[in-house]
Design a protein around this motif. Sequence first.
Motif, short mmCIF file in Angstrom:
data_model
loop_
_atom_site.label_atom_id
_atom_site.label_comp_id
_atom_site.label_asym_id
_atom_site.label_seq_id
_atom_site.Cartn_x
_atom_site.Cartn_y
_atom_site.Cartn_z
N HIS A 242 34.13 37.76 38.06
CA HIS A 242 34.44 37.84 36.63
C HIS A 242 35.81 37.22 36.43
CE1 HIS A 242 32.12 41.83 37.04
NE2 HIS A 242 31.44 41.23 36.08
N HIS B 121 24.44 43.20 37.20
CA HIS B 121 24.74 44.32 38.10
C HIS B 121 23.46 45.16 38.02
CE1 HIS B 121 28.95 43.06 37.55
NE2 HIS B 121 28.69 43.05 36.26
N HIS C 231 24.17 36.26 36.22
CA HIS C 231 25.15 37.32 36.44
C HIS C 231 24.59 38.65 35.98
CE1 HIS C 231 28.85 39.55 36.81
NE2 HIS C 231 28.75 39.95 35.56
N ASP D 166 24.69 40.03 32.32
CA ASP D 166 25.59 41.09 32.72
C ASP D 166 24.75 42.35 32.98
OD1 ASP D 166 28.01 42.07 33.54
OD2 ASP D 166 29.06 41.74 31.65
N HIS E 9 32.07 34.89 32.38
CA HIS E 9 32.62 35.22 31.06
C HIS E 9 33.43 34.09 30.46
CE1 HIS E 9 30.87 39.11 31.23
NE2 HIS E 9 31.65 39.56 32.18
ZN LIG Z 1 29.66 41.72 34.95
#
Ligand SMILES: [Zn+2]
Length: 444
Positions: free
Chosen positions: A216, A69, A67, A304, A253
Amino acid sequence: MQVSLQINARWIITVDANDSVLENHAVILQDDTIIDILPQQQANRYSPAELIELNDHALVPGFINAHTHAAMSLLKGLADDLPLDEWLNEHIWPAETALADGEFVKDGSELAIAEMIRGGTTCFNDMYFFIDQTAASASHIGIRACIGIPIIDFPTRWAKDLNEYITKGLAVQERFHTNDLINFTFAPHAPYTVSDTSLKTIQPIMDELGLAMHIHAHETESEVQQSITEHGISPIERLKNLDFLNPDLMAVHMTSLSESDIQLLAEHHVNVIHCPESNLKLASGFCPIAELLNANINIAIGTDGSASNNDIDMLGETRTAALLTKGLNNKADALPAKQALRMATINGAKALGLDKKIGSIELGKQADLFAINLNSIETQPIYDVISTLIYSANRSQICDVWVAGKRLMRDHELTTIDEAALIDKIKQWQGKISPFHHQPNKAV
Ligand SMILES: [Zn+2]
């Protein structure tokens, strides 16, 4: 037999079903595929076009960052020491609204990919906008990527409404779907930013194209409380009612889980993506890893984005995951090094539906792997090489990285990215982005 590459390594950490570690073995590659793994003395049956000797190194399956970005690496350090809602609403989203266009995503993705390759990551599962740029950067650089088609119930610079998010996303998927390195998911941002109607709209498209979902969920306790206030149920129960709980779901998460939430995840074989450092930094809460392991749930690790971490270092993230789980459970074997390494490799592959192809060093798999030099002060002596890797080694010791047999880093140098030119470009972005910088200690 003529082959393209032979790599002799002191250790091969295979991450196969038995967590085998092979000593003084060779890995034989034919183009993008591992075709043999055998003792070095027996490797003379092969005539490799190239022979690489790694006498002090471990070969490890490439990390799978489950995961991230990528493009948010341009926002690294923009707003620190803030809780999630304030961080997102008052800093990250305003900066993105003003700045996040195709160029931003192109350069930010390149920065993230460079950092990931330098840290041994060979595949990343992304969620962001302007996915054409991220897919093109990954493809051009040669890293494997899983690109999330973004869905969110408000307009961004990428799309104005649900229809445009879907249409633009699918056009990119269509453009890259024959590219072996690029895979796609649907990536609705979160249950609190995507309505039931939007989720129901994308469901038949996901089914038709066979795409998994990357979302998420349960990032904070307040998200869970808000869901209970608005819908009478937790976000996971809501996804269950909408028929989204299945082995193709990657739920990122997963803090604040009740026993019945965990039971639902287990029953439906949902994949949980654990991002311990982002959860720690934003003080979001804790994912109950020991309980999820007890329930036999597949857990993978993600960093993340760089805006909430602030690095995308899978080796460091895996160490944090292991230490945090031990500490939280007051139990030193709650997450052993071997199991943490599985989460960072084969479990990520399983979550992405790619475990037949990547995630371990085994016959017939794609040659996605890295070499780490353990002949340094920090990593001597070595009694158990997996323990050394997880608890002592640093990503700066990673020296060579291959994706699909292509060497993307050679002796610490990236082969498909001009590092100096990239740093120059990023410094220019810093000038444009710095007005959005949050300065917590600024005098008022
Ligand atoms: Zn994220």
